[in-house]
Design an enzyme around this catalytic site. Structure first.
Site, PDB file in Angstrom:
ATOM      1  N   ASP A  30      -7.616  51.177  75.141  1.00 13.96           N
ATOM      2  CA  ASP A  30      -6.756  51.261  73.963  1.00 13.96           C
ATOM      3  C   ASP A  30      -7.207  52.434  73.088  1.00 13.96           C
ATOM      4  O   ASP A  30      -8.401  52.656  72.873  1.00 13.96           O
ATOM      5  CB  ASP A  30      -6.809  49.945  73.173  1.00 13.96           C
ATOM      6  CG  ASP A  30      -5.660  49.830  72.186  1.00 13.96           C
ATOM      7  OD1 ASP A  30      -4.793  48.964  72.385  1.00 13.96           O
ATOM      8  OD2 ASP A  30      -5.627  50.603  71.207  1.00 13.96           O
ATOM      9  N   ILE A  31      -6.244  53.142  72.556  1.00 12.81           N
ATOM     10  CA  ILE A  31      -6.537  54.326  71.739  1.00 12.81           C
ATOM     11  C   ILE A  31      -7.148  53.952  70.379  1.00 12.81           C
ATOM     12  O   ILE A  31      -7.817  54.765  69.750  1.00 12.81           O
ATOM     13  CB  ILE A  31      -5.234  55.157  71.568  1.00 12.81           C
ATOM     14  CG1 ILE A  31      -5.519  56.614  71.328  1.00 12.81           C
ATOM     15  CG2 ILE A  31      -4.322  54.580  70.508  1.00 12.81           C
ATOM     16  CD1 ILE A  31      -4.290  57.501  71.482  1.00 12.81           C
ATOM     17  N   ASN A  84       0.656  40.068  72.704  1.00 15.82           N
ATOM     18  CA  ASN A  84       1.531  40.035  71.537  1.00 15.82           C
ATOM     19  C   ASN A  84       2.982  40.073  72.014  1.00 15.82           C
ATOM     20  O   ASN A  84       3.321  40.852  72.913  1.00 15.82           O
ATOM     21  CB  ASN A  84       1.238  41.224  70.619  1.00 15.82           C
ATOM     22  CG  ASN A  84      -0.139  41.137  69.992  1.00 15.82           C
ATOM     23  OD1 ASN A  84      -0.626  40.042  69.704  1.00 15.82           O
ATOM     24  ND2 ASN A  84      -0.783  42.274  69.794  1.00 15.82           N
ATOM     25  N   GLN A  91       4.180  42.658  68.330  1.00 13.43           N
ATOM     26  CA  GLN A  91       4.208  43.527  69.503  1.00 13.43           C
ATOM     27  C   GLN A  91       4.788  44.874  69.092  1.00 13.43           C
ATOM     28  O   GLN A  91       5.952  44.953  68.701  1.00 13.43           O
ATOM     29  CB  GLN A  91       5.071  42.899  70.606  1.00 13.43           C
ATOM     30  CG  GLN A  91       5.131  43.748  71.870  1.00 13.43           C
ATOM     31  CD  GLN A  91       6.028  43.146  72.945  1.00 13.43           C
ATOM     32  OE1 GLN A  91       6.696  42.140  72.723  1.00 13.43           O
ATOM     33  NE2 GLN A  91       6.048  43.767  74.104  1.00 13.43           N
ATOM     34  N   SER A  92       3.971  45.922  69.175  1.00 17.97           N
ATOM     35  CA  SER A  92       4.464  47.240  68.746  1.00 17.97           C
ATOM     36  C   SER A  92       4.994  48.061  69.916  1.00 17.97           C
ATOM     37  O   SER A  92       5.867  48.897  69.721  1.00 17.97           O
ATOM     38  CB  SER A  92       3.375  48.007  68.002  1.00 17.97           C
ATOM     39  OG  SER A  92       2.268  48.228  68.828  1.00 17.97           O
ATOM     40  N   HIS A  97       2.006  44.070  77.973  1.00 14.76           N
ATOM     41  CA  HIS A  97       0.620  44.479  78.219  1.00 14.76           C
ATOM     42  C   HIS A  97      -0.318  43.365  77.833  1.00 14.76           C
ATOM     43  O   HIS A  97      -0.066  42.631  76.890  1.00 14.76           O
ATOM     44  CB  HIS A  97       0.266  45.759  77.458  1.00 14.76           C
ATOM     45  CG  HIS A  97       0.667  45.744  76.010  1.00 14.76           C
ATOM     46  ND1 HIS A  97       1.980  45.927  75.604  1.00 14.76           N
ATOM     47  CD2 HIS A  97      -0.061  45.564  74.877  1.00 14.76           C
ATOM     48  CE1 HIS A  97       2.037  45.864  74.286  1.00 14.76           C
ATOM     49  NE2 HIS A  97       0.809  45.631  73.818  1.00 14.76           N
TER      50      HIS A  97
HETATM   51  P1  AMP Z   1       0.793  45.772  70.663  1.00 16.50           P
HETATM   52  O1  AMP Z   1       0.720  45.942  69.174  1.00 16.50           O
HETATM   53  O2  AMP Z   1       0.345  44.445  71.156  1.00 16.50           O
HETATM   54  O3  AMP Z   1       2.167  46.154  71.190  1.00 16.50           O
HETATM   55  O4  AMP Z   1      -0.256  46.777  71.278  1.00 16.50           O
HETATM   56  C1  AMP Z   1      -0.015  48.118  71.501  1.00 16.50           C
HETATM   57  C2  AMP Z   1      -1.366  48.782  71.686  1.00 16.50           C
HETATM   58  O5  AMP Z   1      -1.167  50.028  72.304  1.00 16.50           O
HETATM   59  C3  AMP Z   1      -2.114  49.048  70.375  1.00 16.50           C
HETATM   60  O6  AMP Z   1      -3.361  48.374  70.407  1.00 16.50           O
HETATM   61  C4  AMP Z   1      -2.277  50.561  70.356  1.00 16.50           C
HETATM   62  O7  AMP Z   1      -3.505  50.974  69.826  1.00 16.50           O
HETATM   63  C5  AMP Z   1      -2.151  50.916  71.831  1.00 16.50           C
HETATM   64  N1  AMP Z   1      -1.678  52.245  72.128  1.00 16.50           N
HETATM   65  C6  AMP Z   1      -0.579  52.869  71.621  1.00 16.50           C
HETATM   66  N2  AMP Z   1      -0.462  54.101  72.150  1.00 16.50           N
HETATM   67  C7  AMP Z   1      -1.487  54.251  73.016  1.00 16.50           C
HETATM   68  C8  AMP Z   1      -1.917  55.310  73.882  1.00 16.50           C
HETATM   69  N3  AMP Z   1      -1.249  56.465  73.968  1.00 16.50           N
HETATM   70  N4  AMP Z   1      -3.027  55.115  74.623  1.00 16.50           N
HETATM   71  C9  AMP Z   1      -3.704  53.967  74.552  1.00 16.50           C
HETATM   72  N5  AMP Z   1      -3.356  52.923  73.765  1.00 16.50           N
HETATM   73  C10 AMP Z   1      -2.266  53.075  72.999  1.00 16.50           C
END
Ligand code: AMP
Length: 111
Positions: A30-31, A84, A91-92, A97
């Site tokens: 995760d970033i 999420n 869920q963003s 995932h």
């Molecule tokens: P969610 O909020 O459950 O949808 O999680 C999305 C996750 O994706 C978050 O923890 C972000 O930090 C992660 N994320 C978004 N863009 C990237 C990326 N380019 N590389 C790695 N993780 C990412």
């Protein structure tokens, strides 16, 4: 072809810190890590959420989660898997995932 960010990571159009890949799934760090180990496991096929995915692919993700937990050294002490889902679930990214979180003691309840 899906335009979502995780589809683009799967296709290699956006770089990621990969920890595992096969023909069905990709795992990458995760970033914005929320724990010493914070890996995202995604199916290569686009499913918007846990509400859409088939049981076979979901079960395969569970198998790979177990393998990754062992390889990442968090199986013994424990870890957390978070999925999420939807608006209230925060869920963003609308591509299913698993968050695999470990390397520290987790809190409960989640915020
Ligand atoms: P969610 O909020 O459950 O949808 O999680 C999305 C996750 O994706 C978050 O923890 C972000 O930090 C992660 N994320 C978004 N863009 C990237 C990326 N380019 N590389 C790695 N993780 C990412």
């Amino acid at each position: 072809m899906e335009d979502c960010i995780f589809c683009r990571i799967v296709r290699g159009e956006i770089p990621s810190d990969k920890v595992y890949e096969d023909d069905r799934v990709l795992a990458f760090r995760d970033i914005e890590p929320q724990a010493p180990i914070h890996v995202l496991l995604v199916p290569k096929t686009h499913y918007a959420s846990i509400m859409d995915i088939d049981s076979d692919t979901f079960g395969y993700m569970q198998t790979i989660t177990r393998k990754l937990a062992s390889e990442l050294g968090i199986a013994e002490k424990g870890f957390r898997v978070v999925i999420n889902t939807g608006e209230d679930g925060q869920q963003s990214v609308k591509h299913l995932h698993f968050h695999i979180l470990g390397g520290r003691s987790m809190q409960w309840p989640p915020g």
